[in-house]
Design a protein around this motif. Sequence first.
Motif, PDB file in Angstrom:
ATOM      1  N   THR A   1      47.550  49.463  40.107  1.00  0.00           N
ATOM      2  CA  THR A   1      46.769  48.814  41.160  1.00  0.00           C
ATOM      3  C   THR A   1      46.381  49.787  42.267  1.00  0.00           C
ATOM      4  OG1 THR A   1      48.783  48.161  42.338  1.00  0.00           O
ATOM      5  CG2 THR A   1      47.870  46.586  40.748  1.00  0.00           C
ATOM      6  N   GLY A   2      46.939  51.005  42.256  1.00  0.00           N
ATOM      7  CA  GLY A   2      46.667  51.974  43.303  1.00  0.00           C
ATOM      8  C   GLY A   2      45.806  53.121  42.831  1.00  0.00           C
ATOM      9  N   TYR A   3      45.185  53.781  43.809  1.00  0.00           N
ATOM     10  CA  TYR A   3      44.353  54.941  43.523  1.00  0.00           C
ATOM     11  C   TYR A   3      45.188  56.213  43.627  1.00  0.00           C
ATOM     12  CZ  TYR A   3      40.501  58.227  43.732  1.00  0.00           C
ATOM     13  OH  TYR A   3      39.656  59.254  43.461  1.00  0.00           O
ATOM     14  N   PRO A   4      45.032  57.182  42.722  1.00  0.00           N
ATOM     15  CA  PRO A   4      44.054  57.193  41.631  1.00  0.00           C
ATOM     16  C   PRO A   4      44.403  56.207  40.526  1.00  0.00           C
ATOM     17  CG  PRO A   4      45.472  59.128  41.495  1.00  0.00           C
ATOM     18  CD  PRO A   4      45.813  58.449  42.778  1.00  0.00           C
ATOM     19  N   PHE A   5      43.354  55.556  40.009  1.00  0.00           N
ATOM     20  CA  PHE A   5      43.539  54.602  38.934  1.00  0.00           C
ATOM     21  C   PHE A   5      43.785  55.324  37.612  1.00  0.00           C
ATOM     22  CE2 PHE A   5      40.435  52.326  41.808  1.00  0.00           C
ATOM     23  CZ  PHE A   5      41.396  51.515  42.385  1.00  0.00           C
ATOM     24  N   SER A   6      44.301  54.576  36.661  1.00  0.00           N
ATOM     25  CA  SER A   6      44.515  55.154  35.334  1.00  0.00           C
ATOM     26  C   SER A   6      43.181  55.312  34.619  1.00  0.00           C
ATOM     27  CB  SER A   6      45.419  54.233  34.511  1.00  0.00           C
ATOM     28  OG  SER A   6      44.702  53.079  34.090  1.00  0.00           O
ATOM     29  N   PRO A   7      43.111  56.190  33.628  1.00  0.00           N
ATOM     30  CA  PRO A   7      41.910  56.223  32.787  1.00  0.00           C
ATOM     31  C   PRO A   7      41.693  54.844  32.164  1.00  0.00           C
ATOM     32  CG  PRO A   7      43.321  58.123  32.347  1.00  0.00           C
ATOM     33  CD  PRO A   7      44.122  57.199  33.212  1.00  0.00           C
ATOM     34  N   SER A   8      40.459  54.389  32.182  1.00  0.00           N
ATOM     35  CA  SER A   8      40.173  53.065  31.643  1.00  0.00           C
ATOM     36  C   SER A   8      40.223  53.097  30.119  1.00  0.00           C
ATOM     37  CB  SER A   8      38.796  52.597  32.112  1.00  0.00           C
ATOM     38  OG  SER A   8      38.557  51.268  31.711  1.00  0.00           O
ATOM     39  N   PRO A   9      40.969  52.196  29.483  1.00  0.00           N
ATOM     40  CA  PRO A   9      41.007  52.191  28.014  1.00  0.00           C
ATOM     41  C   PRO A   9      39.641  51.889  27.408  1.00  0.00           C
ATOM     42  CG  PRO A   9      42.089  50.250  28.919  1.00  0.00           C
ATOM     43  CD  PRO A   9      41.813  51.149  30.070  1.00  0.00           C
ATOM     44  N   VAL A  10      38.868  51.048  28.097  1.00  0.00           N
ATOM     45  CA  VAL A  10      37.491  50.753  27.701  1.00  0.00           C
ATOM     46  C   VAL A  10      36.681  50.563  28.978  1.00  0.00           C
ATOM     47  CG1 VAL A  10      38.031  49.675  25.472  1.00  0.00           C
ATOM     48  CG2 VAL A  10      37.972  48.283  27.562  1.00  0.00           C
ATOM     49  N   SER A  11      35.366  50.697  28.849  1.00  0.00           N
ATOM     50  CA  SER A  11      34.477  50.445  29.978  1.00  0.00           C
ATOM     51  C   SER A  11      33.289  49.638  29.465  1.00  0.00           C
ATOM     52  CB  SER A  11      33.983  51.761  30.583  1.00  0.00           C
ATOM     53  OG  SER A  11      35.070  52.541  31.041  1.00  0.00           O
ATOM     54  N   LEU A  12      32.770  48.770  30.341  1.00  0.00           N
ATOM     55  CA  LEU A  12      31.696  47.863  29.954  1.00  0.00           C
ATOM     56  C   LEU A  12      30.542  47.982  30.929  1.00  0.00           C
ATOM     57  CD1 LEU A  12      33.941  44.697  29.399  1.00  0.00           C
ATOM     58  CD2 LEU A  12      33.073  46.220  27.631  1.00  0.00           C
ATOM     59  N   GLY A  13      29.316  47.964  30.404  1.00  0.00           N
ATOM     60  CA  GLY A  13      28.147  48.033  31.258  1.00  0.00           C
ATOM     61  C   GLY A  13      27.023  47.162  30.758  1.00  0.00           C
ATOM     62  N   ALA A  14      26.303  46.531  31.697  1.00  0.00           N
ATOM     63  CA  ALA A  14      25.089  45.792  31.366  1.00  0.00           C
ATOM     64  C   ALA A  14      23.909  46.744  31.487  1.00  0.00           C
ATOM     65  CB  ALA A  14      24.929  44.608  32.312  1.00  0.00           C
ATOM     66  N   LEU A  15      23.029  46.751  30.501  1.00  0.00           N
ATOM     67  CA  LEU A  15      21.986  47.762  30.432  1.00  0.00           C
ATOM     68  C   LEU A  15      20.674  47.344  31.084  1.00  0.00           C
ATOM     69  CD1 LEU A  15      22.586  49.116  26.825  1.00  0.00           C
ATOM     70  CD2 LEU A  15      23.483  49.951  29.003  1.00  0.00           C
ATOM     71  N   GLY A  16      20.697  46.294  31.885  1.00  0.00           N
ATOM     72  CA  GLY A  16      19.510  45.949  32.653  1.00  0.00           C
ATOM     73  C   GLY A  16      18.870  44.657  32.207  1.00  0.00           C
ATOM     74  N   SER A  17      17.548  44.621  32.328  1.00  0.00           N
ATOM     75  CA  SER A  17      16.808  43.376  32.144  1.00  0.00           C
ATOM     76  C   SER A  17      16.820  42.871  30.703  1.00  0.00           C
ATOM     77  CB  SER A  17      15.356  43.565  32.596  1.00  0.00           C
ATOM     78  OG  SER A  17      14.741  44.609  31.865  1.00  0.00           O
ATOM     79  N   HIS A  18      17.149  43.722  29.746  1.00  0.00           N
ATOM     80  CA  HIS A  18      17.142  43.299  28.342  1.00  0.00           C
ATOM     81  C   HIS A  18      18.393  42.507  27.963  1.00  0.00           C
ATOM     82  CE1 HIS A  18      13.612  45.717  27.672  1.00  0.00           C
ATOM     83  NE2 HIS A  18      14.219  46.784  28.144  1.00  0.00           N
ATOM     84  N   SER A  19      19.332  42.426  28.897  1.00  0.00           N
ATOM     85  CA  SER A  19      20.554  41.646  28.698  1.00  0.00           C
ATOM     86  C   SER A  19      21.361  42.116  27.497  1.00  0.00           C
ATOM     87  CB  SER A  19      20.229  40.138  28.541  1.00  0.00           C
ATOM     88  OG  SER A  19      19.654  39.644  29.725  1.00  0.00           O
ATOM     89  N   ASN A  20      21.315  43.396  27.205  1.00  0.00           N
ATOM     90  CA  ASN A  20      22.227  43.909  26.205  1.00  0.00           C
ATOM     91  C   ASN A  20      23.295  44.744  26.891  1.00  0.00           C
ATOM     92  OD1 ASN A  20      20.223  45.779  26.815  1.00  0.00           O
ATOM     93  ND2 ASN A  20      20.569  46.914  24.918  1.00  0.00           N
ATOM     94  N   PHE A  21      24.357  45.051  26.182  1.00  0.00           N
ATOM     95  CA  PHE A  21      25.565  45.580  26.797  1.00  0.00           C
ATOM     96  C   PHE A  21      26.079  46.769  25.993  1.00  0.00           C
ATOM     97  CE2 PHE A  21      24.991  41.131  27.605  1.00  0.00           C
ATOM     98  CZ  PHE A  21      25.194  41.006  28.969  1.00  0.00           C
ATOM     99  N   ARG A  22      26.753  47.652  26.704  1.00  0.00           N
ATOM    100  CA  ARG A  22      27.295  48.844  26.059  1.00  0.00           C
ATOM    101  C   ARG A  22      28.793  48.909  26.338  1.00  0.00           C
ATOM    102  NH1 ARG A  22      24.011  54.009  27.252  1.00  0.00           N
ATOM    103  NH2 ARG A  22      22.658  52.958  25.743  1.00  0.00           N
ATOM    104  N   VAL A  23      29.523  49.380  25.346  1.00  0.00           N
ATOM    105  CA  VAL A  23      30.981  49.506  25.447  1.00  0.00           C
ATOM    106  C   VAL A  23      31.352  50.962  25.204  1.00  0.00           C
ATOM    107  CG1 VAL A  23      33.211  48.707  24.574  1.00  0.00           C
ATOM    108  CG2 VAL A  23      31.224  47.155  24.547  1.00  0.00           C
ATOM    109  N   TRP A  24      32.165  51.500  26.095  1.00  0.00           N
ATOM    110  CA  TRP A  24      32.663  52.864  25.963  1.00  0.00           C
ATOM    111  C   TRP A  24      34.163  52.854  25.733  1.00  0.00           C
ATOM    112  CZ3 TRP A  24      29.117  51.402  29.625  1.00  0.00           C
ATOM    113  CH2 TRP A  24      27.914  52.114  29.686  1.00  0.00           C
TER     114      TRP A  24
END
Length: 269
Positions: free
Chosen positions: A209-232
């Motif tokens: 819960t504190g900074y520095p945070f841990s490396p994220s196991p996954v990351s999620l992003g919305a790619l804009g107006s097309h409403s599709n999504f990317r997973v890292w």
Amino acid sequence: MMARVDRDPDARTAGSAGLRQNACMPSGPTMDDLYPEVVAAGRLATSLDAVAADHGLSLGSARTSEWSSPLTWASVPSGSSVRDDLTVSASTDERRFRIEGWGQGIQLIAGTTDDLVEVVRAAHNWRSGMPLHGIRRSVPFVMLTRRGEVVELGPARVVAAEWQWLRQRADETDRPSHRALIEAAYDEPRLRQLYPYMSHSVLNFSTTTGYPFSPSPVSLGALGSHSNFRVWGRSGVLGETATAAEAVALAVSHFPADLGPAVAGRYEA
């Protein structure tokens, strides 16, 4: 031969008058004007200790540092293993002291005042381990941060409060795909147990819960107006999906089997 061009004599006169006027204009306040007690003591840390002694309080010997002005910066050592030293700084523009207190990678309290005695009371209470809400009640200029409001209730409450704030912020945006992603992630229990944070419009998750945070196991992003999504994942892009729910399902399928809820503190590599 180039002709000589004389400057406007009135301009020269006006310029000279302006320089004289600027030279006569009063400069800003000096440290002697703003903080006579600090200047007399020689250091802000010394002045803090002196005020504490005058009021029967203990700061455990306030400190200064090599990288800051001794007249404008000091720290008060913490008496708690879960709190960092409290920092005190003085503005050079007006008489204003600012305090800031961190613990376990979270900013917990902050505040400004022109009263050095109140600063010392806040520092004494911080050092003594007084609960954060008690410090705020006893020294009104002290404000608790968003996470400071709940940190003493445990890491699960910090995580829940951050999710609540993140969802509220998403509701205020005009990006439906972003809101859908936040809600889909929140609906997944394995993600909801982690501390959520945004970085460059990408949703990440920390096991601390504190900074520095841990490396994220996954990351999620919305790619804009097309409403599709990317997973890292940690090694790169895992895929793109048409819906937020599918993105969350893809992310969770790559979770480590032993990933548990977020714990208090900073991430230690």
